[in-house]
Design an enzyme around this catalytic site. Structure first.
Site, PDB file in Angstrom:
ATOM      1  CB  CYS A 259       5.181   0.831  -2.187  1.00 28.50           C
ATOM      2  SG  CYS A 259       5.644   1.878  -3.571  1.00 28.50           S
ATOM      3  CG  ASP A 260       4.422   0.814   1.731  1.00 20.43           C
ATOM      4  OD1 ASP A 260       5.347   0.013   1.507  1.00 20.43           O
ATOM      5  OD2 ASP A 260       4.594   2.041   1.819  1.00 20.43           O
TER       6      ASP A 260
ATOM      7  CB  CYS B  99       3.951   4.289  -2.417  1.00 21.09           C
ATOM      8  SG  CYS B  99       3.938   3.152  -3.823  1.00 21.09           S
TER       9      CYS B  99
END
Length: 304
Positions: free
Chosen positions: A135-136, A132
């Site tokens: 997300c990261d 993701c």
């Protein structure tokens, strides 16, 4: 006793919830671990009808959730751990041990990211291995990262990463990308994306954190290690059908088998979305399948 239970909190599940709730069926919907499904992890969606401008994936899924709740869908953030479809009423048991009975069930459990299955991958998840980018990606600001894959998801995530990182190296096993041309052009126009052709990742290198990726050229068999602190993997999805195998029929790829009316092999159980759709995999089609499943559940419950 519920008229209908919906398993899955992505677009298909929310669409089914909207239609079932509007029909007065008071559906109970279990989202799984996270609300929103895969689109909640997508930075930008440009092709969902009704939005002249781009819409964030999380925002779109949140609007779907709120719409379903407005009409009376009860949404519970819990994982379904066990089902019994062998007799009526059906039973759905959650991870916290609660069992719910239902006259009909809509299975919209979606799909999960496919793993590479190479040394270092599982050990370094959350330590540079990610599925993701939204997300990261923030953790790798101004660094060179690797994206594995060549489809729409890989390009979409690579484009997002270009806003944060210094450069994105896309590793693709073929000599041309599978992604839509508009995404390819958009990625290359950033000036921050390169493609390493005809190559696969054979190992993710690092002790406590990712330090590199070992690549093998599939034509020359030459191997090399490219230094990177992060490997983002987008090589497809695996349908979340393990829970239902042995009761619901699946095909050779593991996707749920449904007919043209979203019916599974068990009367009263319907499938919708990525859990059965291996061809289109779009937010709009997932919603359509959810609507179809909801309408068919209504017909089943009314005895039509």
């Amino acid at each position: 006793m519920r008229e209908v239970v919906i398993i899955g909190g992505g677009p298909a599940g929310y669409a089914a919830g909207i239609y079932c709730a509007r029909a007065g069926l008071a559906p109970l919907l279990f989202t799984g671990k996270e609300m929103g499904g895969q689109i909640a992890l997508t930075d930008t969606i440009d092709n969902y009808p009704g939005f002249a401008d781009s819409v964030g994936g999380f925002d779109l899924s949140d609007q779907m959730r709120r719409q379903a709740e407005r009409f009376g869908t009860e949404i519970v953030q819990d994982v379904v751990a066990k089902v019994r479809f062998t007799e009526q009423p059906f039973e759905v048991t959650t991870a916290n041990g609660e069992t719910h009975q239902a006259k009909s069930v809509i299975v919209a459990a979606g799909a999960s990211y496919r793993r590479l299955g190479v040394p270092g991958e599982e050990r370094l998840v959350g330590r540079g291995v990610s599925y993701c980018a939204t997300c990261d990606g923030f953790f790798f600001k101004d660094q060179d990262v690797v994206v594995v894959g060549g489809g729409n998801s890989a390009l979409d995530e690579a484009i997002f990463l270009t806003r944060i990182v210094k450069h994105v190296n896309i590793v693709h096993r073929r000599d041309e990308l599978r992604a839509d041309k508009i995404l390819q052009n958009k990625a290359m126009a950033t000036g921050k994306v390169s493609v390493i052709w005809d190559s696969v990742v054979t190992e993710i290198v690092g002790d406590e954190q990712v330090t590199g990726a070992r690549l093998r050229n599939v034509k020359t068999q030459e191997e090399r290690v490219i230094e990177t602190p992060a490997v983002f993997i987008f090589i497809g999805f695996v349908p979340n059908t393990d829970l239902f195998k042995g009761q619901l029929d699946v095909d050779e790829t593991g996707h749920l088998i449904v007919d043209s009316r979203q019916r599974t092999n068990i009367p009263g159980v319907f499938g919708a979305g990525d859990i059965h759709d291996s061809r289109y995999r779009q937010v709009a089609t997932a919603c359509g399948y959810g609507v179809m499943a909801a309408l068919e559940a209504q017909r089943f419950l009314s005895g039509v």
